[in-house]
Design an enzyme around this catalytic site. Structure first.
Site, PDB file in Angstrom:
ATOM      1  N   LYS A   1      -6.761   3.336   8.537  1.00 56.31           N
ATOM      2  CA  LYS A   1      -5.854   4.324   7.943  1.00 56.31           C
ATOM      3  C   LYS A   1      -6.489   5.716   7.930  1.00 56.31           C
ATOM      4  O   LYS A   1      -5.821   6.713   8.230  1.00 56.31           O
ATOM      5  CB  LYS A   1      -5.496   3.889   6.516  1.00 56.31           C
ATOM      6  CG  LYS A   1      -4.642   2.620   6.457  1.00 56.31           C
ATOM      7  CD  LYS A   1      -4.402   2.187   5.015  1.00 56.31           C
ATOM      8  CE  LYS A   1      -3.547   0.928   4.955  1.00 56.31           C
ATOM      9  NZ  LYS A   1      -3.325   0.466   3.577  1.00 56.31           N
TER      10      LYS A   1
ATOM     11  N   SER B   1       0.804  -1.223   0.000  1.00 56.67           N
ATOM     12  CA  SER B   1       0.000   0.000   0.000  1.00 56.67           C
ATOM     13  C   SER B   1       0.836   1.273   0.000  1.00 56.67           C
ATOM     14  O   SER B   1       0.275   2.374  -0.075  1.00 56.67           O
ATOM     15  CB  SER B   1      -0.938   0.009   1.213  1.00 56.67           C
ATOM     16  OG  SER B   1      -0.192  -0.036   2.409  1.00 56.67           O
TER      17      SER B   1
END
Length: 840
Positions: free
Chosen positions: A774, A731
């Protein structure tokens, strides 16, 4: 020792002084020796002697108990028993002592003590003649009548016992072979008598008097046995039973002791166990096994080691809740209120519990679900399991699986092993006493594996709804129904849970809390709990919401609330000191005016919280700094983005989401790429992908600087700070591209932007996981714009509405969109390529 007049004992004998028991001629007795005089006698006479004469000692009874061995010799009884030491056994535990096995020979009278040290020695006169034990002289007159009556009573006593026992049959033969004059001593040592009564028999030197002393004792024993046989409910084949047999000796063989014990408790216990087995409402398979083991137990002597094992097994079987269960509380409204009172947020978990209650109302035979709560530490996974049990009205049992590396902890040990025991599942059912509890399998992601097997594999049977109705523990070896048990597993990450085990559980993600949720949790639950724990009241301490926000943002950075609770506890302790000091000052005598002024000045200099304080004490930002120290966490985002080559990424960890800085620098070199920061293979590949994509699109984004290759004559160094922390995952791809584009173009990335997403060589942005954690991390860091893959747009539904309102989300499907969103005014390109639409 022999002469023409018969067998005689020595005229001088060492004396063994005893205070426990009386040795009679013709019997054998064990005597413990631990006093100084007696131990010296054993060492000097018995252990060092080499002749038969050295093994004959005099035993003097009824001396005082030598708690502390004094220098003075206790007063000696005038009559004693000469004995032959048959065995000497020494031991050092718990203190040095000897155990003597002594056979009584005859009586003697102490005529004159000769010495006291190191052990007593005396002149003795033999009272019984040993030859009379071997000669069969028949007495007449009153003595003969007493002898006959005593013999008949002895035969009657032995006849009341079970002749099938070998020692009883041997005793019956001895009655016919022993001389009549020895019977009073032998029988008096056998039957239950006090030391005082045995001493009277010992003092009866005259044979006629000895029969008169012993006959009432024998008659009393016979009457006791008759009364016992009348009151006991014996089985037809148990008319004659041996009550108790103590090891000893009978002259010249062994001694037996008949104790008037109560009824045979073992038989009653076995019958009680049988009643419990039949009343336990077991399934047929388990009942057959128990009845078979019970039948074996009845035939087994208690001395066998397997007796205790079988008994423990049967007791375990009857204690298990085969058919006992609690009634579920199915009031959905009450359950919703209880869950809301216990926990703030966690809507997904609450909804799942209410769904279960609703289905249970419609179908009573619903199997218990297998739930798995996955989330960072401190978010309340364990406590919500306890709350679910209270909501349902069920028993709760927690099984900690962290560090378990033996499959026997789950399935139990086979009964062939020493110390075998059932597994934790069966033990838990025995503890709660019902077959439908709530079982919390805590830290299921931290199971180990060893040579003793894999406990995660053993859990497959427990957590499979299609198999756990027939769960077989190795110890029980019969199936037990676990289908009504509500299993709740907790884990911090699913990465370490085996796929087969994960497939059997319904995974519910428990994300971290937002700042607003933490403030609400603190004022609803944490602060009242800490005030109660520290003996404070809301009238003494108040923590405003602004102070709580400062604690959350400046002193804790976590997904859960454990650190927040510890900080609140630290504040309560500091206030408790001030309150206690205030109470002490108020109880003391009032000081002089000058002293009071002095104290006031000192307290004002001391801290922002005065002592003695004015109630309530309100914690502001000054008091917070005094108590907790300077802030631990600072918002350093804007300071770190003052140079090109820095970008902010978003990472997921088992502890929740984190923001992650990516830094890049360039220097003259040969076009090499250096990566630092403990990166995993996937992240290293993402860095190489980013370099390749930028080199292939350098002309498009004006990154050439006069040459075809932007890396020509240049080395690139990529660093991920917090070098001690291992990092991996795909990511960070878009963050690395943005960081390198900033470095090569010399432009700054916006300081309020964070991003996440996987990249490809064609410049596409692929979806990633952990979006909620996140995004919450970006919100905690006061960032304003978040760039995420377009295919992750659906994951924003899980994010609270107020968080979505505070953030500007950019959904990117290509790296071009990422670069335009990350830089102020977009990222310039030389030419614009029209998008080609596929006609396939």
């Amino acid at each position: 020792m022999s002469s023409n007049s018969g067998i005689q004992i020595p005229s001088r004998l060492p004396l063994l002084c005893t205070h426990d028991g009386v040795l009679l001629p013709g019997s054998t007795m064990r005597i413990s020796v631990d006093t100084a005089r007696n131990m010296q006698l054993v060492k000097s006479r018995l252990l060092k002697g080499t002749s038969l004469k050295s093994t004959i000692i005099g035993v003097i009874p009824n001396t005082r108990d030598p708690e502390h061995d004094s220098d003075e010799l206790p007063s000696l009884h005038s009559i004693g028993t000469a004995g032959l030491a048959v065995q000497v056994v020494g031991s050092n535990w718990p203190k040095p002592h000897y155990t003597l096995l002594i056979t009584g020979l005859c009586r003697f009278r102490v005529t004159q003590p000769l010495r006291e040290r190191p052990f007593p020695v005396a002149e003795v006169e033999q009272l019984d003649k040993l030859e009379q034990y071997t000669e069969g002289d028949q007495a007449d007159g009153e003595l003969g009548e007493l002898s006959k009556r005593f013999y008949q009573a002895a035969v009657q006593l032995v006849g009341m016992l079970d002749m099938s026992v070998p020692v009883v049959a041997k005793l019956r033969r001895l009655l016919d072979s022993l001389p009549r004059e020895t019977l009073p001593d032998v029988l008096a040592s056998m039957i239950r008598t006090s030391n005082k009564e045995k001493l009277q028999v010992l003092d009866a030197v005259d044979l006629e008097e000895r029969f008169k002393k012993a006959l009432p004792l024998l008659t009393r024993q016979i009457e006791g046995l008759k009364l016992l046989q009348k009151t006991r409910k014996l089985r037809p084949d148990d008319d004659k039973r041996v009550l108790a047999i103590r090891k000893g000796g009978v002259f010249p063989g062994r001694q037996f002791s008949l104790d008037e014990e109560a009824e045979d408790e073992d038989g009653d216990d076995t019958a009680m166990l049988e009643k419990k087995v039949k009343a336990a409402a077991m399934p047929d398979a388990a009942l057959r096994v128990c009845l078979k083991e019970l039948k074996r137990l009845k035939k087994m002597p208690q001395s066998m080691p397997e007796y205790a094992l079988t008994r423990n097994y049967l007791e375990m079987m009857v204690e298990l809740p085969w058919s006992k269960s609690t009634t579920d509380c199915l009031d959905i409204r009450a359950a919703r209120v209880l869950l809301d009172n216990d926990h703030y947020a966690m809507e997904k978990l609450k909804r799942r519990v209410l769904e279960y209650l609703a289905v249970r109302q419609l179908k009573s035979t619903l199997k218990g679900p297998i739930l798995c709560f996955v989330g960072p530490p401190g978010v309340g996974k364990t406590s919500v399991g306890r709350s679910i049990a209270r909501t349902l009205g069920r028993e709760f049992h927690r099984i900690a699986l962290g560090g378990v590396c033996d499959q026997s902890d789950i399935r139990g040990h086979r009964r062939t092993y020493v110390g075998s025991m059932p597994g934790r599942i069966i033990n838990g059912l025995k503890t709660v006493g019902v077959n439908n509890p709530v079982f919390l399998l805590d830290e299921v992601d931290k199971l180990g594996k060893s040579l003793q097997g894999d406990p995660a594999a053993a859990l497959l049977e427990v957590l499979d709804p299609e198999q756990n109705h027939n769960f077989t523990d190795h110890y029980l070896n019969v199936p037990f129904d676990l289908s009504q048990v509500l299993f709740i597993a907790t884990a911090n990450s699913t990465a370490t849970i085996p796929p087969a085990l994960l497939d059997r559980m319904e995974v519910l993600q428990v994300p971290g809390y937002t700042q607003e949720e933490k403030v609400e949790i603190a004022h609803r639950h944490l602060i009242p709990h800490q005030l109660e724990q520290h003996g404070l009241t809301p009238q003494q301490l108040q923590i405003p919401q602004d102070t709580t926000k400062d604690i959350i943002s400046k002193y804790t950075r976590e997904a859960g609330v454990r650190s927040l609770e510890r900080k609140i506890g630290a504040i309560c302790r500091a206030v408790a000191v001030k309150v206690a000091e205030g109470h002490k000052v108020s109880r003391a005598e009032s000081p002089t005016e000058q002293h009071a002024d002095q104290n006031t000045e000192n307290k004002e200099e001391d801290s922002g919280i005065a002592s003695p304080p004015e109630m309530p004490i309100v914690i502001d930002h000054i008091a917070l700094k005094d108590i907790l120290g300077p802030p631990i966490f600072e918002m350093e985002v804007s300071e770190r983005l003052t140079l090109p080559g820095v970008a902010i990424g978003l990472a997921w960890t088992p502890l929740g989401g984190e923001i992650m800085f990516v830094e890049a620098s360039r220097m003259e070199g040969e076009g090499q790429l250096t990566l630092t920061g403990q990166l995993g293979d996937v992240m290293k590949e993402s860095a190489h992908l980013a370099i390749s994509w930028l080199r292939s699109n350098a002309k498009t984004y004006l990154l050439t600087n006069g040459s075809a290759d932007p890396l020509e004559g240049t080395d690139i160094h990529l660093h991920f700070p917090a070098g001690a922390v291992t990092k991996d995952g795909p990511s960070a791809g878009v963050t690395i591209v943005t960081c390198l584009a900033s470095l090569l173009s010399g432009r700054l990335v916006r300081s309020d932007v964070a991003m996440t997403g996987e990249i490809t060589l064609r410049g596409l942005v692929l979806p990633v996981g952990g979006i909620k954690d996140k995004v919450l991390a970006a919100h905690r860091a006061n960032l304003k714009r978040v760039i995420i893959p377009k295919r992750n747009e659906k994951d924003l539904e899980e994010i609270p509405a107020h968080v979505r309102a505070d953030l500007d989300f950019v959904f990117a499907s290509t790296l071009d969109e990422v670069l335009n969103a990350a830089f102020d005014g977009g990222f310039p390109t030389a030419v614009s390529h029209p998008q080609v639409v596929s006609k396939l």
